[in-house]
Design a protein around this motif. Structure first.
Motif, PDB file in Angstrom:
ATOM      1  N   MET A 397       0.830  -1.200   0.000  1.00  0.00           N
ATOM      2  CA  MET A 397       0.000   0.000   0.000  1.00  0.00           C
ATOM      3  C   MET A 397       0.868   1.255   0.000  1.00  0.00           C
ATOM      4  O   MET A 397       0.564   2.245  -0.685  1.00  0.00           O
ATOM      5  CB  MET A 397      -0.929   0.002   1.216  1.00  0.00           C
ATOM      6  N   ASP A 398       1.953   1.229   0.755  1.00  0.00           N
ATOM      7  CA  ASP A 398       2.827   2.401   0.834  1.00  0.00           C
ATOM      8  C   ASP A 398       3.626   2.604  -0.447  1.00  0.00           C
ATOM      9  O   ASP A 398       3.969   3.748  -0.796  1.00  0.00           O
ATOM     10  CB  ASP A 398       3.796   2.248   2.018  1.00  0.00           C
ATOM     11  N   ARG A 399       3.949   1.505  -1.132  1.00  0.00           N
ATOM     12  CA  ARG A 399       4.798   1.623  -2.327  1.00  0.00           C
ATOM     13  C   ARG A 399       4.044   2.054  -3.568  1.00  0.00           C
ATOM     14  O   ARG A 399       4.629   2.657  -4.477  1.00  0.00           O
ATOM     15  CB  ARG A 399       5.487   0.280  -2.606  1.00  0.00           C
ATOM     16  N   VAL A 400       2.756   1.735  -3.646  1.00  0.00           N
ATOM     17  CA  VAL A 400       1.989   2.021  -4.858  1.00  0.00           C
ATOM     18  C   VAL A 400       1.384   3.414  -4.767  1.00  0.00           C
ATOM     19  O   VAL A 400       0.577   3.701  -3.885  1.00  0.00           O
ATOM     20  CB  VAL A 400       0.877   0.963  -5.063  1.00  0.00           C
ATOM     21  N   LYS A 401       1.770   4.263  -5.688  1.00  0.00           N
ATOM     22  CA  LYS A 401       1.270   5.637  -5.700  1.00  0.00           C
ATOM     23  C   LYS A 401      -0.115   5.692  -6.347  1.00  0.00           C
ATOM     24  O   LYS A 401      -0.369   5.020  -7.343  1.00  0.00           O
ATOM     25  CB  LYS A 401       2.236   6.540  -6.468  1.00  0.00           C
ATOM     26  N   PRO A 402      -1.016   6.501  -5.798  1.00  0.00           N
ATOM     27  CA  PRO A 402      -2.358   6.620  -6.393  1.00  0.00           C
ATOM     28  C   PRO A 402      -2.305   7.321  -7.746  1.00  0.00           C
ATOM     29  O   PRO A 402      -1.554   8.291  -7.918  1.00  0.00           O
ATOM     30  CB  PRO A 402      -3.126   7.449  -5.365  1.00  0.00           C
ATOM     31  N   VAL A 403      -3.045   6.806  -8.690  1.00  0.00           N
ATOM     32  CA  VAL A 403      -3.193   7.439 -10.013  1.00  0.00           C
ATOM     33  C   VAL A 403      -4.648   7.303 -10.423  1.00  0.00           C
ATOM     34  O   VAL A 403      -5.417   6.547  -9.828  1.00  0.00           O
ATOM     35  CB  VAL A 403      -2.283   6.773 -11.083  1.00  0.00           C
ATOM     36  N   ASP A 404      -5.025   8.023 -11.461  1.00  0.00           N
ATOM     37  CA  ASP A 404      -6.390   7.908 -11.974  1.00  0.00           C
ATOM     38  C   ASP A 404      -6.582   6.547 -12.639  1.00  0.00           C
ATOM     39  O   ASP A 404      -5.636   6.001 -13.228  1.00  0.00           O
ATOM     40  CB  ASP A 404      -6.677   9.009 -12.993  1.00  0.00           C
ATOM     41  N   PRO A 405      -7.790   5.993 -12.561  1.00  0.00           N
ATOM     42  CA  PRO A 405      -8.052   4.710 -13.235  1.00  0.00           C
ATOM     43  C   PRO A 405      -7.796   4.824 -14.732  1.00  0.00           C
ATOM     44  O   PRO A 405      -7.968   5.894 -15.319  1.00  0.00           O
ATOM     45  CB  PRO A 405      -9.540   4.464 -12.948  1.00  0.00           C
ATOM     46  N   PRO A 406      -7.349   3.734 -15.373  1.00  0.00           N
ATOM     47  CA  PRO A 406      -7.139   3.771 -16.830  1.00  0.00           C
ATOM     48  C   PRO A 406      -8.445   4.036 -17.547  1.00  0.00           C
ATOM     49  O   PRO A 406      -9.519   3.644 -17.088  1.00  0.00           O
ATOM     50  CB  PRO A 406      -6.586   2.373 -17.142  1.00  0.00           C
ATOM     51  N   LYS A 407      -8.358   4.705 -18.655  1.00  0.00           N
ATOM     52  CA  LYS A 407      -9.545   5.029 -19.440  1.00  0.00           C
ATOM     53  C   LYS A 407     -10.181   3.755 -19.993  1.00  0.00           C
ATOM     54  O   LYS A 407      -9.486   2.894 -20.525  1.00  0.00           O
ATOM     55  CB  LYS A 407      -9.176   5.961 -20.601  1.00  0.00           C
ATOM     56  N   GLU A 408     -11.483   3.648 -19.825  1.00  0.00           N
ATOM     57  CA  GLU A 408     -12.214   2.500 -20.360  1.00  0.00           C
ATOM     58  C   GLU A 408     -12.679   2.833 -21.776  1.00  0.00           C
ATOM     59  O   GLU A 408     -13.520   3.712 -21.983  1.00  0.00           O
ATOM     60  CB  GLU A 408     -13.418   2.161 -19.475  1.00  0.00           C
ATOM     61  N   LEU A 409     -12.114   2.162 -22.767  1.00  0.00           N
ATOM     62  CA  LEU A 409     -12.454   2.443 -24.152  1.00  0.00           C
ATOM     63  C   LEU A 409     -13.856   1.945 -24.476  1.00  0.00           C
ATOM     64  O   LEU A 409     -14.254   0.854 -24.066  1.00  0.00           O
ATOM     65  CB  LEU A 409     -11.442   1.782 -25.087  1.00  0.00           C
ATOM     66  N   SER A 410     -14.591   2.759 -25.230  1.00  0.00           N
ATOM     67  CA  SER A 410     -15.931   2.378 -25.642  1.00  0.00           C
ATOM     68  C   SER A 410     -16.085   2.573 -27.143  1.00  0.00           C
ATOM     69  O   SER A 410     -15.124   2.888 -27.843  1.00  0.00           O
ATOM     70  CB  SER A 410     -16.980   3.186 -24.866  1.00  0.00           C
ATOM     71  N   PHE A 411     -17.283   2.417 -27.635  1.00  0.00           N
ATOM     72  CA  PHE A 411     -17.517   2.392 -29.083  1.00  0.00           C
ATOM     73  C   PHE A 411     -17.061   3.679 -29.766  1.00  0.00           C
ATOM     74  O   PHE A 411     -16.552   3.649 -30.890  1.00  0.00           O
ATOM     75  CB  PHE A 411     -19.004   2.136 -29.361  1.00  0.00           C
ATOM     76  N   LYS A 412     -17.211   4.808 -29.102  1.00  0.00           N
ATOM     77  CA  LYS A 412     -16.832   6.091 -29.714  1.00  0.00           C
ATOM     78  C   LYS A 412     -15.332   6.221 -29.902  1.00  0.00           C
ATOM     79  O   LYS A 412     -14.869   7.093 -30.653  1.00  0.00           O
ATOM     80  CB  LYS A 412     -17.355   7.240 -28.860  1.00  0.00           C
ATOM     81  N   ASP A 413     -14.567   5.363 -29.225  1.00  0.00           N
ATOM     82  CA  ASP A 413     -13.108   5.443 -29.300  1.00  0.00           C
ATOM     83  C   ASP A 413     -12.505   4.583 -30.403  1.00  0.00           C
ATOM     84  O   ASP A 413     -11.293   4.570 -30.583  1.00  0.00           O
ATOM     85  CB  ASP A 413     -12.506   5.020 -27.954  1.00  0.00           C
ATOM     86  N   ILE A 414     -13.340   3.870 -31.143  1.00  0.00           N
ATOM     87  CA  ILE A 414     -12.828   3.000 -32.206  1.00  0.00           C
ATOM     88  C   ILE A 414     -12.397   3.856 -33.393  1.00  0.00           C
ATOM     89  O   ILE A 414     -13.195   4.628 -33.933  1.00  0.00           O
ATOM     90  CB  ILE A 414     -13.895   1.991 -32.664  1.00  0.00           C
ATOM     91  N   PRO A 415     -11.151   3.761 -33.822  1.00  0.00           N
ATOM     92  CA  PRO A 415     -10.683   4.567 -34.963  1.00  0.00           C
ATOM     93  C   PRO A 415     -11.457   4.250 -36.241  1.00  0.00           C
ATOM     94  O   PRO A 415     -11.862   3.104 -36.463  1.00  0.00           O
ATOM     95  CB  PRO A 415      -9.213   4.167 -35.098  1.00  0.00           C
TER      96      PRO A 415
END
Length: 480
Positions: A397-415
């Protein structure tokens, strides 16, 4: 004069048997390599046996179809469905992970379940690796909304916090989601007969729902646990035809049938047809014998100590052999329970089996426990996979730094250039689940999909690790 009649229920109710041969059986023993061409010829006969359902889709089969078999998983599902007139098509779904290895947005979960149902799935068996019921909600509600049958899984494991009462409480929370049945998922074959009896009886009493048993034969306990579970009121059991049974797979239906002969539990099954289907799969087995291993085919009670499922164990062996470090296997087997303890005792099932196993290998190879933390472990500690069963060690717990959750890709993100390869609506889901595999698969570029033998293995995640001036690759295979 009025007479009162006492109606006594039948002592021996018919058991609902779900055959796992073409999904979990072949995944557990043959690296998920069985092609649809070797399944279709026997489906009509299997359909006449009297099975409640065939577990035919989900788990690692979706990924493996594209990666190794050059098959469209959606087409495979449709073809299996067409071959079954009486028997339900069953799939294994990893909650918010679907058939992938990370969480997906609710709209992706909803659309995947909808399309799976439209393409042939009748029964969804839904689990979360951490028994975090929040990770089941959307998948369960989506499956119920389309009219499918839903079985909610309680993932079984052994630890100081995983008591009989704990599993019953998890089952009660799952029941509140509106599932049709509760299944006890024992992926490592750890469930002992008496414990099976107590858990089944407790879940039946507290939820009133039918209870199913899904046990692997890894430690040799599964058939015994089925007997006690049935005695306690279990209504579903998972078995496989004997060529694809035992070891890391499920008990053979032939053995269970004989054990229950005369009770009436399996009077609805046609044993002659079962034997004919088994004979067919015996010939199929010879074709895929090259994918078997001692680690997955034999009974190994040592798993009661390290709790590593068969598929995960066999891959650890191969991995250490490739790096001339097989002598370190015992160290890795001892390290896995330590990592698992430090992570709050997660059950060793996908994706937790990969996370715990890979970190254990890192610890042993580098010689420094947690000298390097893999990204997946850090994300687990951050809570991105859900709520851990127990407390994570203070060191991690002490070693892992908090970060924002990874972005969840959805249909609008498909190239847009990727969309050009889509031939049907389901292709968008295929891309979102496995983008690196889906693009070459949809393009028909098999050389890109499988450039060399090293990558042509089931469900392997690769990690590059630098030790001094040397960089090595470490991999771990999934286990569902």
């Amino acid at each position: 004069m009025h007479m009162t009649f006492l109606i006594i229920p039948l002592v021996y109710a018919l058991l609902k048997v779900i055959d796992t041969t073409i999904r979990d059986g072949q995944q557990s023993l043959f690296a998920t390599r069985v092609k649809i061409e070797d399944i279709l010829p026997v489906l009509e006969k299997m359909d006449q046996v009297g099975f409640y359902g065939l577990e035919a889709w989900g788990g690692a089969t979706f990924d493996a179809c594209m990666r190794y078999l050059n098959e469209d998983p959606w087409d495979r599902l449709r073809r299996i469905k067409r071959g079954l007139k009486r028997t339900k098509v069953v799939m294994l779904l990893r909650g918010k992970n679907l058939v992938g290895y990370k969480h997906y947005p609710d709209e992706v979960v909803e659309e995947f379940v909808k399309k799976a149902f439209e393409n042939g799935v009748d029964v969804f068996r839904i689990f979360d690796a951490l028994n975090d019921v929040n990770n089941l909600r959307k998948a369960v509600s989506s499956a119920k909304s389309v009219g499918a049958e839903v079985h909610g899984d309680v993932v079984y494991t052994i630890s100081p916090i995983h008591t009989v009462d704990h599993f019953i409480e998890v089952a009660k929370k799952i029941a509140e989601l509106g599932v049709d049945a509760i299944r006890i998922k024992d992926m490592a074959g750890l469930l002992a007969p008496r414990v099976a009896y107590d858990i089944v009886r407790g879940i039946r009493k507290e939820t009133g729902l039918p209870v199913g048993l899904h046990c692997h034969y890894t430690c040799g306990l599964a058939s015994l646990s089925y007997m006690k579970g049935i005695e306690a009121g279990a209504e579903f059991i998972d078995t496989a035809l004997f060529p694809f049974a035992f070891g890391a797979s499920q008990p053979a239906i032939e053995t269970i049938y004989e054990a229950l002969r005369g009770t009436g539990h399996l009077a609805h099954l046609n044993i002659e047809l079962i034997n004919e289907c088994a004979d067919y799969f015996e010939s199929v087995r010879e074709k895929y014998r090259g994918y078997t291993s001692d680690a997955t085919e034999r009974i190994d009670p040592r798993a009661l100590r390290h709790q590593i499922p068969g598929g995960m164990l066999s891959n650890l062996v191969v991995q250490l052999k490739e790096y001339n470090a097989l002598s370190k296997l015992e160290l890795v087997l001892k390290e896995v329970p330590i990592v698992r303890r430090d992570l709050g005792y997660p059950p060793l099932v996908t994706p937790m089996s990969q996370i715990v196993g890979t970190q254990a290998v890192m610890n042993v190879i580098t010689g420094v426990r947690y000298g390097m933390l893999i990204k997946e472990l850090e994300n687990y500690v951050r809570g991105f996979y859900g709520r851990p069963p127990g407390e994570i060690s203070r060191e991690l717990m002490d070693r892992v730094k908090p970060v924002d959750p990874p972005k969840e890709l959805s249909f609008k993100d498909i190239p847009e250039d990727v969309r050009n390869f889509f031939k049907k609506e389901e292709d968008a889901l295929t891309y979102l689940l496995f983008p690196q595999i889906a693009v070459p698969f949809l393009k028909g570029d098999l050389k890109t999909l499988m450039p060399n033998a090293k990558e042509n293995r089931k469900d392997i995640k690769w990690f590059r690790v630098k030790i001094g001036d040397e960089e090595i690759e470490v991999k771990i295979e999934s286990e569902s």
